[in-house]
Design a protein around this motif. Sequence first.
Motif, PDB file in Angstrom:
ATOM      1  N   TYR A  37       0.833  -1.194   0.000  1.00 45.31           N
ATOM      2  CA  TYR A  37       0.000   0.000   0.000  1.00 45.31           C
ATOM      3  C   TYR A  37       0.873   1.251   0.000  1.00 45.31           C
ATOM      4  CZ  TYR A  37      -3.571   3.366   1.319  1.00 45.31           C
ATOM      5  OH  TYR A  37      -4.401   4.449   1.354  1.00 45.31           O
ATOM      6  N   GLU A  38       1.955   1.268   0.788  1.00 46.89           N
ATOM      7  CA  GLU A  38       2.863   2.413   0.804  1.00 46.89           C
ATOM      8  C   GLU A  38       3.520   2.615  -0.558  1.00 46.89           C
ATOM      9  OE1 GLU A  38       5.719   1.962   3.929  1.00 46.89           O
ATOM     10  OE2 GLU A  38       4.227   2.157   5.511  1.00 46.89           O
ATOM     11  N   GLU A  39       3.938   1.520  -1.190  1.00 49.46           N
ATOM     12  CA  GLU A  39       4.553   1.619  -2.519  1.00 49.46           C
ATOM     13  C   GLU A  39       3.550   2.171  -3.536  1.00 49.46           C
ATOM     14  OE1 GLU A  39       6.067  -2.243  -3.442  1.00 49.46           O
ATOM     15  OE2 GLU A  39       7.624  -2.150  -1.904  1.00 49.46           O
ATOM     16  N   LYS A  40       2.329   1.701  -3.435  1.00 48.08           N
ATOM     17  CA  LYS A  40       1.282   2.179  -4.337  1.00 48.08           C
ATOM     18  C   LYS A  40       1.034   3.666  -4.125  1.00 48.08           C
ATOM     19  CE  LYS A  40      -3.412   0.984  -5.744  1.00 48.08           C
ATOM     20  NZ  LYS A  40      -4.582   0.158  -5.445  1.00 48.08           N
ATOM     21  N   GLN A  41       1.015   4.104  -2.889  1.00 49.65           N
ATOM     22  CA  GLN A  41       0.814   5.521  -2.586  1.00 49.65           C
ATOM     23  C   GLN A  41       1.972   6.360  -3.133  1.00 49.65           C
ATOM     24  OE1 GLN A  41      -2.176   6.035  -2.031  1.00 49.65           O
ATOM     25  NE2 GLN A  41      -2.392   6.665   0.092  1.00 49.65           N
ATOM     26  N   LYS A  42       3.212   5.858  -3.007  1.00 48.30           N
ATOM     27  CA  LYS A  42       4.366   6.581  -3.535  1.00 48.30           C
ATOM     28  C   LYS A  42       4.262   6.730  -5.047  1.00 48.30           C
ATOM     29  CE  LYS A  42       7.945   5.491  -0.136  1.00 48.30           C
ATOM     30  NZ  LYS A  42       9.226   4.782   0.073  1.00 48.30           N
ATOM     31  N   ILE A  43       3.889   5.655  -5.724  1.00 47.93           N
ATOM     32  CA  ILE A  43       3.766   5.688  -7.187  1.00 47.93           C
ATOM     33  C   ILE A  43       2.691   6.686  -7.599  1.00 47.93           C
ATOM     34  CG2 ILE A  43       3.060   4.321  -9.186  1.00 47.93           C
ATOM     35  CD1 ILE A  43       4.444   1.922  -7.850  1.00 47.93           C
ATOM     36  N   GLU A  44       1.552   6.663  -6.917  1.00 54.22           N
ATOM     37  CA  GLU A  44       0.472   7.597  -7.237  1.00 54.22           C
ATOM     38  C   GLU A  44       0.911   9.042  -6.989  1.00 54.22           C
ATOM     39  OE1 GLU A  44      -3.006   6.495  -5.042  1.00 54.22           O
ATOM     40  OE2 GLU A  44      -3.354   4.692  -6.239  1.00 54.22           O
ATOM     41  N   LEU A  45       1.648   9.286  -5.914  1.00 52.97           N
ATOM     42  CA  LEU A  45       2.126  10.628  -5.617  1.00 52.97           C
ATOM     43  C   LEU A  45       3.096  11.104  -6.691  1.00 52.97           C
ATOM     44  CD1 LEU A  45       2.163  12.988  -3.606  1.00 52.97           C
ATOM     45  CD2 LEU A  45       4.080  11.849  -2.459  1.00 52.97           C
ATOM     46  N   GLU A  46       4.005  10.226  -7.115  1.00 52.94           N
ATOM     47  CA  GLU A  46       4.949  10.586  -8.175  1.00 52.94           C
ATOM     48  C   GLU A  46       4.223  10.884  -9.479  1.00 52.94           C
ATOM     49  OE1 GLU A  46       7.688   7.358  -8.365  1.00 52.94           O
ATOM     50  OE2 GLU A  46       8.693   7.906  -6.482  1.00 52.94           O
ATOM     51  N   GLU A  47       3.202  10.086  -9.791  1.00 57.92           N
ATOM     52  CA  GLU A  47       2.418  10.327 -11.005  1.00 57.92           C
ATOM     53  C   GLU A  47       1.705  11.672 -10.929  1.00 57.92           C
ATOM     54  OE1 GLU A  47      -0.180   6.984 -11.431  1.00 57.92           O
ATOM     55  OE2 GLU A  47       1.414   5.687 -12.202  1.00 57.92           O
TER      56      GLU A  47
END
Length: 142
Positions: A37-47
């Motif tokens: 979930y943290e990795e997914k949140q990081k990816i979404e934030l970068e996008e």
Amino acid sequence: MIVAVKRNRKQKLIKLLSLIALIAMFGGYYYHMNKTYEEKQKIELEEKLAKKAEEDKKENAKKEVEKAIISEVEKAVDLVGQEHIRHVKLIENKIVIVCEPNTNLDALIVRYGVMALIKRTLNEVVIAVDVNFILKSKLNEK
């Protein structure tokens, strides 16, 4: 009649170990899901940040184009003379300038040459300059 049931210590140990294993499995699953979930949140934030940066670039490009067009219209109005101008409009990809019929357009013809379409009528003079021509000339300057 009395019935005695013997309990085996091994059964208690097996139950305790299976309970510990079950708790360890749930803990491991929770830890794993939290990481994903943290990795997914990081990816979404970068996008989102990349998308915002791209939108900012587009907005800046639009502002630069707008400034270039406005400055070119101001120069054209100065060349013709502001007192002779009736209307200035941006229609599709053309800047349309409507002037008085007795306006001296020599300076405008020298600046734009054949790219300025001039139509003279009895009541007015209509000048149309292509916006793409202006933008190309501004990009060549930079």
